[in-house]
Design an enzyme around this catalytic site. Structure first.
Site, PDB file in Angstrom:
ATOM      1  N   ASP A  67       0.603  -1.082   0.172  1.00  0.00           N
ATOM      2  CA  ASP A  67      -0.016   0.009  -0.036  1.00  0.00           C
ATOM      3  C   ASP A  67       0.910   1.029  -0.130  1.00  0.00           C
ATOM      4  O   ASP A  67       2.169   1.073   0.235  1.00  0.00           O
ATOM      5  CB  ASP A  67      -1.122   0.102   1.120  1.00  0.00           C
ATOM      6  CG  ASP A  67      -0.225  -0.623   2.510  1.00  0.00           C
ATOM      7  OD1 ASP A  67       0.908  -0.497   2.573  1.00  0.00           O
ATOM      8  OD2 ASP A  67      -1.062  -0.948   3.414  1.00  0.00           O
ATOM      9  N   ASN A 136      -7.734  -2.907  14.214  1.00  0.00           N
ATOM     10  CA  ASN A 136      -9.104  -3.113  13.899  1.00  0.00           C
ATOM     11  C   ASN A 136      -9.003  -4.291  13.020  1.00  0.00           C
ATOM     12  O   ASN A 136     -10.394  -4.546  12.330  1.00  0.00           O
ATOM     13  CB  ASN A 136      -9.740  -1.923  13.171  1.00  0.00           C
ATOM     14  CG  ASN A 136      -9.050  -1.530  11.931  1.00  0.00           C
ATOM     15  OD1 ASN A 136      -8.017  -2.091  11.384  1.00  0.00           O
ATOM     16  ND2 ASN A 136      -9.408  -0.383  11.514  1.00  0.00           N
ATOM     17  N   HIS A 138      -7.383  -4.717  10.238  1.00  0.00           N
ATOM     18  CA  HIS A 138      -7.171  -4.688   8.748  1.00  0.00           C
ATOM     19  C   HIS A 138      -5.875  -5.282   8.538  1.00  0.00           C
ATOM     20  O   HIS A 138      -4.997  -5.279   9.175  1.00  0.00           O
ATOM     21  CB  HIS A 138      -7.096  -3.000   8.423  1.00  0.00           C
ATOM     22  CG  HIS A 138      -5.791  -2.100   8.945  1.00  0.00           C
ATOM     23  ND1 HIS A 138      -5.723  -1.018   9.131  1.00  0.00           N
ATOM     24  CD2 HIS A 138      -4.624  -2.777   9.054  1.00  0.00           C
ATOM     25  CE1 HIS A 138      -4.899  -0.398   9.489  1.00  0.00           C
ATOM     26  NE2 HIS A 138      -3.973  -1.428   9.350  1.00  0.00           N
ATOM     27  N   GLU A 143      -9.610  -2.026   5.235  1.00  0.00           N
ATOM     28  CA  GLU A 143     -10.287  -1.777   6.409  1.00  0.00           C
ATOM     29  C   GLU A 143     -11.747  -2.611   6.727  1.00  0.00           C
ATOM     30  O   GLU A 143     -12.257  -3.225   5.793  1.00  0.00           O
ATOM     31  CB  GLU A 143     -10.760  -0.323   6.601  1.00  0.00           C
ATOM     32  CG  GLU A 143      -9.657   0.873   6.510  1.00  0.00           C
ATOM     33  CD  GLU A 143      -8.684   0.851   7.708  1.00  0.00           C
ATOM     34  OE1 GLU A 143      -8.498  -0.216   8.462  1.00  0.00           O
ATOM     35  OE2 GLU A 143      -8.060   1.841   7.987  1.00  0.00           O
TER      36      GLU A 143
HETATM   37  C1  F6R Z   1       1.428  -1.335   6.395  1.00  0.00           C
HETATM   38  C2  F6R Z   1      -0.013  -2.100   6.331  1.00  0.00           C
HETATM   39  C3  F6R Z   1      -0.811  -2.136   7.556  1.00  0.00           C
HETATM   40  C4  F6R Z   1      -0.048  -2.416   8.674  1.00  0.00           C
HETATM   41  C5  F6R Z   1      -0.617  -2.244  10.259  1.00  0.00           C
HETATM   42  C6  F6R Z   1       0.059  -2.411  11.269  1.00  0.00           C
HETATM   43  O1  F6R Z   1       1.866  -1.592   4.893  1.00  0.00           O
HETATM   44  O2  F6R Z   1      -0.301  -2.692   5.307  1.00  0.00           O
HETATM   45  O3  F6R Z   1      -1.867  -2.829   7.289  1.00  0.00           O
HETATM   46  O4  F6R Z   1       0.674  -3.675   8.449  1.00  0.00           O
HETATM   47  O5  F6R Z   1      -1.318  -0.972  10.118  1.00  0.00           O
HETATM   48  O6  F6R Z   1       0.960  -1.419  11.246  1.00  0.00           O
HETATM   49  P1  F6R Z   1       2.072  -1.435  12.640  1.00  0.00           P
HETATM   50  O7  F6R Z   1       2.958  -2.538  12.357  1.00  0.00           O
HETATM   51  O8  F6R Z   1       2.588  -0.132  12.392  1.00  0.00           O
HETATM   52  O9  F6R Z   1       1.450  -1.538  13.933  1.00  0.00           O
END
Ligand code: F6R
Length: 247
Positions: A67, A136, A138, A143
């Site tokens: 992403d 959450n 995701h 989301e």
């Molecule tokens: C980032 C991504 C997100 C993160 C998720 C956890 O490329 O795809 O899904 O993996 O938000 O983020 P952290 O690791 O910062 O807790």
């Protein structure tokens, strides 16, 4: 599915890196799907160490990031392109031309997303997709409410994700509100999936993903439909699991 529970983020990084290195050794032109955020940093540190000290060779590796924020230039220090260059690519021998991150500045998002999907298909698909998980549930920026069949597209970030990611910006106001994300359907086509989680703040999402029903309220629950998922998670992230898993 495999669940490997480890004591520390560093141990998580070593376990996950060993799985990736094994895959890379068994197949030239290995295609990695990569995540950003705090969680995979110990993995990237270990891959960098393995490159430097053990000669792990990335010269034929291809990568696709999950992403990128919309309207954040790749040169912005919080862009995911900048993140992955800094935390991984700059210190290994991957060919930058073989690395792909969605372009958050594209003026034709739909076409860009279609091309991104086509590029993944052209190299034969992703061999190993690394994922973190949001509080959450995701994965990528899929989301709650994202279709389990979703493909790469523009998505709106939830207020919770904006709040979570505000720690990387000067304030929540500066966090982009939209992103381009590979879809859950895109992720599910990877040959192998490695989901990483650290910290008690991920325990609820991890338990819902692994043990809850498959539903769009918890995007990571869609991974239950994939035949080769390995969870590498710390004890605190695993603390709300109730079943026994093989590791
Ligand atoms: C980032 C991504 C997100 C993160 C998720 C956890 O490329 O795809 O899904 O993996 O938000 O983020 P952290 O690791 O910062 O807790």
């Amino acid at each position: 599915m495999r669940v490997i529970v480890v004591k520390s983020p560093q141990e998580m990084g070593k376990e996950a890196a060993a799985i990736i290195a094994d895959g890379m050794c068994s197949k030239p032109h290995y295609v990695l799907g990569l995540a950003t955020g705090s969680t995979p940093v110990p993995l990237y540190n270990e891959l960098k160490r393995m490159h430097k000290e053990d000669g792990l060779d990335f010269s034929t590796t291809v990568s696709f990031n999950l992403d990128e924020y919309i309207a954040l230039p790749a040169t912005h220090d919080q862009s995911y392109r900048c993140f992955i260059d800094e935390h991984l690519f700059d210190d290994i021998n991957i060919v930058k031309g073989n690395t792909h991150v969605p372009d958050g500045m594209t003026d034709d998002i739909e076409t860009h997303c279609m091309i991104y999907e086509a590029m993944i298909e052209d190299v034969g698909g992703i061999d190993c997709q690394v994922l973190g998980i949001g509080g959450n549930g995701h994965i990528g920026f899929n989301e709650p409410g994202s279709s389990l069949a979703s493909r790469t597209r523009a998505v709106d970030l939830t207020p919770e994700t904006i709040r979570d990611n505000a720690r990387f910006f000067k304030s929540a106001d500066e966090v982009p509100k939209r992103a381009i994300s590979m879809g859950i359907g895109t992720v599910l086509e990877a040959e192998k999936i490695l989901l990483l989680a650290t910290g008690a703040n991920k325990a609820k999402a991890v338990a819902a993903a692994l043990e809850g029903p498959v539903c769009i309220k918890v995007p990571a629950s869609g991974l239950q439909l994939h035949p080769d998922v390995t969870y590498v998670i710390t004890e605190d992230a695993a603390s709300q699991l109730t079943l026994r898993y093989r590791s």
